[in-house]
Design a protein around this motif. Structure first.
Motif, PDB file in Angstrom:
ATOM      1  N   ARG A 233      -6.544 -21.199  -0.185  1.00 27.20           N
ATOM      2  CA  ARG A 233      -6.087 -19.997   0.517  1.00 27.20           C
ATOM      3  C   ARG A 233      -7.029 -19.641   1.662  1.00 27.20           C
ATOM      4  NH1 ARG A 233      -2.545 -15.927  -1.575  1.00 27.20           N
ATOM      5  NH2 ARG A 233      -1.108 -16.875  -3.058  1.00 27.20           N
ATOM      6  N   ALA A 234      -8.323 -19.818   1.437  1.00 23.06           N
ATOM      7  CA  ALA A 234      -9.289 -19.505   2.489  1.00 23.06           C
ATOM      8  C   ALA A 234      -9.126 -20.452   3.671  1.00 23.06           C
ATOM      9  CB  ALA A 234     -10.710 -19.592   1.928  1.00 23.06           C
ATOM     10  N   GLN A 235      -8.892 -21.732   3.396  1.00 19.13           N
ATOM     11  CA  GLN A 235      -8.780 -22.714   4.472  1.00 19.13           C
ATOM     12  C   GLN A 235      -7.515 -22.560   5.290  1.00 19.13           C
ATOM     13  OE1 GLN A 235      -9.462 -26.360   2.194  1.00 19.13           O
ATOM     14  NE2 GLN A 235     -11.519 -26.529   3.092  1.00 19.13           N
ATOM     15  N   ARG A 236      -6.574 -21.803   4.793  1.00 17.73           N
ATOM     16  CA  ARG A 236      -5.401 -21.492   5.615  1.00 17.73           C
ATOM     17  C   ARG A 236      -5.787 -20.604   6.790  1.00 17.73           C
ATOM     18  NH1 ARG A 236      -1.260 -19.721   0.747  1.00 17.73           N
ATOM     19  NH2 ARG A 236      -1.298 -21.714  -0.426  1.00 17.73           N
ATOM     20  N   LYS A 237      -6.869 -19.855   6.606  1.00 21.41           N
ATOM     21  CA  LYS A 237      -7.341 -18.952   7.661  1.00 21.41           C
ATOM     22  C   LYS A 237      -8.280 -19.678   8.626  1.00 21.41           C
ATOM     23  CE  LYS A 237      -5.810 -14.743   6.310  1.00 21.41           C
ATOM     24  NZ  LYS A 237      -5.184 -13.703   7.181  1.00 21.41           N
ATOM     25  N   LYS A 238      -9.285 -20.384   8.048  1.00 22.96           N
ATOM     26  CA  LYS A 238     -10.281 -21.094   8.863  1.00 22.96           C
ATOM     27  C   LYS A 238     -11.070 -22.027   7.964  1.00 22.96           C
ATOM     28  CE  LYS A 238     -13.291 -17.013   8.578  1.00 22.96           C
ATOM     29  NZ  LYS A 238     -13.988 -15.965   9.361  1.00 22.96           N
ATOM     30  N   ASP A 239     -11.946 -22.822   8.556  1.00 20.93           N
ATOM     31  CA  ASP A 239     -12.750 -23.753   7.786  1.00 20.93           C
ATOM     32  C   ASP A 239     -13.580 -22.991   6.746  1.00 20.93           C
ATOM     33  OD1 ASP A 239     -13.942 -26.602   7.600  1.00 20.93           O
ATOM     34  OD2 ASP A 239     -15.705 -25.309   7.780  1.00 20.93           O
ATOM     35  N   ILE A 240     -13.666 -23.526   5.541  1.00 18.87           N
ATOM     36  CA  ILE A 240     -14.300 -22.809   4.438  1.00 18.87           C
ATOM     37  C   ILE A 240     -15.750 -22.447   4.737  1.00 18.87           C
ATOM     38  CG2 ILE A 240     -14.988 -24.939   3.262  1.00 18.87           C
ATOM     39  CD1 ILE A 240     -13.781 -21.727   1.523  1.00 18.87           C
ATOM     40  N   GLU A 241     -16.505 -23.328   5.389  1.00 18.62           N
ATOM     41  CA  GLU A 241     -17.916 -23.054   5.656  1.00 18.62           C
ATOM     42  C   GLU A 241     -18.094 -21.916   6.648  1.00 18.62           C
ATOM     43  OE1 GLU A 241     -19.921 -26.596   6.756  1.00 18.62           O
ATOM     44  OE2 GLU A 241     -19.665 -27.564   4.794  1.00 18.62           O
ATOM     45  N   THR A 242     -17.088 -21.673   7.472  1.00 21.89           N
ATOM     46  CA  THR A 242     -17.162 -20.585   8.446  1.00 21.89           C
ATOM     47  C   THR A 242     -17.239 -19.226   7.757  1.00 21.89           C
ATOM     48  OG1 THR A 242     -15.805 -21.924   9.939  1.00 21.89           O
ATOM     49  CG2 THR A 242     -16.080 -19.606  10.503  1.00 21.89           C
TER      50      THR A 242
END
Length: 345
Positions: A233-242
């Motif tokens: 779900r987070a990676q749908r928004k942007k790269d996880i490390e960001t």
């Protein structure tokens, strides 16, 4: 389901599982529920009505019969913990410079007569009851601080003639560390990601909180597994490390959320101040207290033990048994053997 039905089914399961386990032991033999005294550990705030319901549930579950209710013992959690510490526990107590490093490989135990006030290699081992009688002849009262995962309970007990324990006072307050951890996750998974995730995946969030409870007493960097559903779900928004780039004390590595030691300690800042405040209140309210006994899972925290010792060690003996999360269970066995040791109001 009603409370009676819930209590009945839980007790029935525990009874059946216990009997099955014992029967499978080489020395088990043929046994039945009537061969045992059953001890139920209960919160110090237990109401008479709930006690009556639990007694009825124990009969329905087959632990005891209508004519054998005397084989059902209710043990206050704080009294059970204190009973084990008064024994004294064979593993002894944690000293000021003696901390648990691993649940599976504990260091050599301190002597039974030592405490958090004492440096390692302190006083010679001796029973805690002896300490009360010789060092504090007028102080027969103990403040038991049960440091649970979500709550901390403070209960004052008096040791009566003959060794029986009588509850005198009770105080309950809630920890804030779990809430601070949730806020931390919301700070990492911003843009509404965490709020939405917590709404739709409550069971997975509970698993994350359980994992946090297993490590929050540690005084070092820790890590928490990140569920695949949260990462996706987070990676749908942007790269996880960001998500971690601007959050102090947090980092991402191979599917886990890493939390720095300083950030973990910060979760307890408010909680520890409240603990000290409530301890002051209870200690000022009750005279003749000689010992502060720390039990429960969070008593594993060296930070918590040190703070309480620094604040109160000059006036009270601060005790914490090794494996403090186990003392209620072990003390319950003692009270099952000697139920007369506790006076219910």
């Amino acid at each position: 389901m009603s409370r009676l039905e819930v209590f009945t089914e839980v007790l029935r399961f525990l009874k059946d599982d216990a009997l099955k386990t014992i029967k499978h032991h080489p020395a088990g033999g043929e046994i039945s529920a009537s061969d045992f005294t059953w001890v139920l550990t209960v919160p110090d705030s237990l109401k008479d009505l709930v006690k009556q319901i639990m007694t009825e549930a124990a009969v329905l579950a087959g632990l005891v019969g209508e004519d054998t209710k005397d084989k059902l013992v209710f043990a206050l959690e704080s009294a059970a913990a204190l009973a084990w510490c008064l024994k004294p526990p064979p593993d002894g107590f944690i000293t000021q410079n003696h901390s648990r490093t691993s649940q599976d490989q504990p260091p050599e135990p301190a002597g039974a007569g030592t405490s958090c006030n004492d440096p390692a290699g302190g006083p010679e081992p001796g029973g805690t009851k002896v300490l009360v009688e010789t060092r504090n002849p007028d102080r027969k009262r103990y403040l038991v601080v049960d440091c649970g995962d979500e709550m901390f309970d403070m209960t004052v007990h008096e040791v009566l003639e003959g060794g029986a324990l009588k509850k005198l006072d009770k105080d309950v307050r809630q920890y804030l560390a779990d809430e601070r951890f949730r806020e931390f996750l919301e700070e990492i998974f911003s843009d509404g990601v965490w709020r939405q995730y917590a709404r739709f995946f409550p069971r997975t969030v509970r698993k994350m909180m359980f994992e946090f409870n297993r490590v929050k007493h540690l005084d070092k960097d820790v890590q928490i597994s990140c569920p695949d559903t949260l990462r996706e779900r987070a990676q749908r928004k942007k790269d996880i490390e960001t998500f971690f780039a601007s959050v102090e004390g947090a980092s991402w590595e191979d599917g886990v959320i890493k939390i720095s030691r300083d950030k973990l300690r910060s979760f307890f800042d408010d909680s520890l101040l409240r603990v000290i405040d409530r301890l002051n209140y209870v200690l000022n309210k009750n005279s003749n207290i000689g010992f502060i006994v720390l039990v429960g899972g969070l008593a594993e925290s060296q930070m918590l033990r040190q703070l309480i010792t620094d604040q109160f060690g000059h006036q009270y003996k601060v005790l914490c048994p090794l494996r403090p999360q186990e003392v209620v269970l072990k003390g319950a066995v003692e009270l099952g053997r000697n139920p007369e040791l506790v006076q219910f109001d």
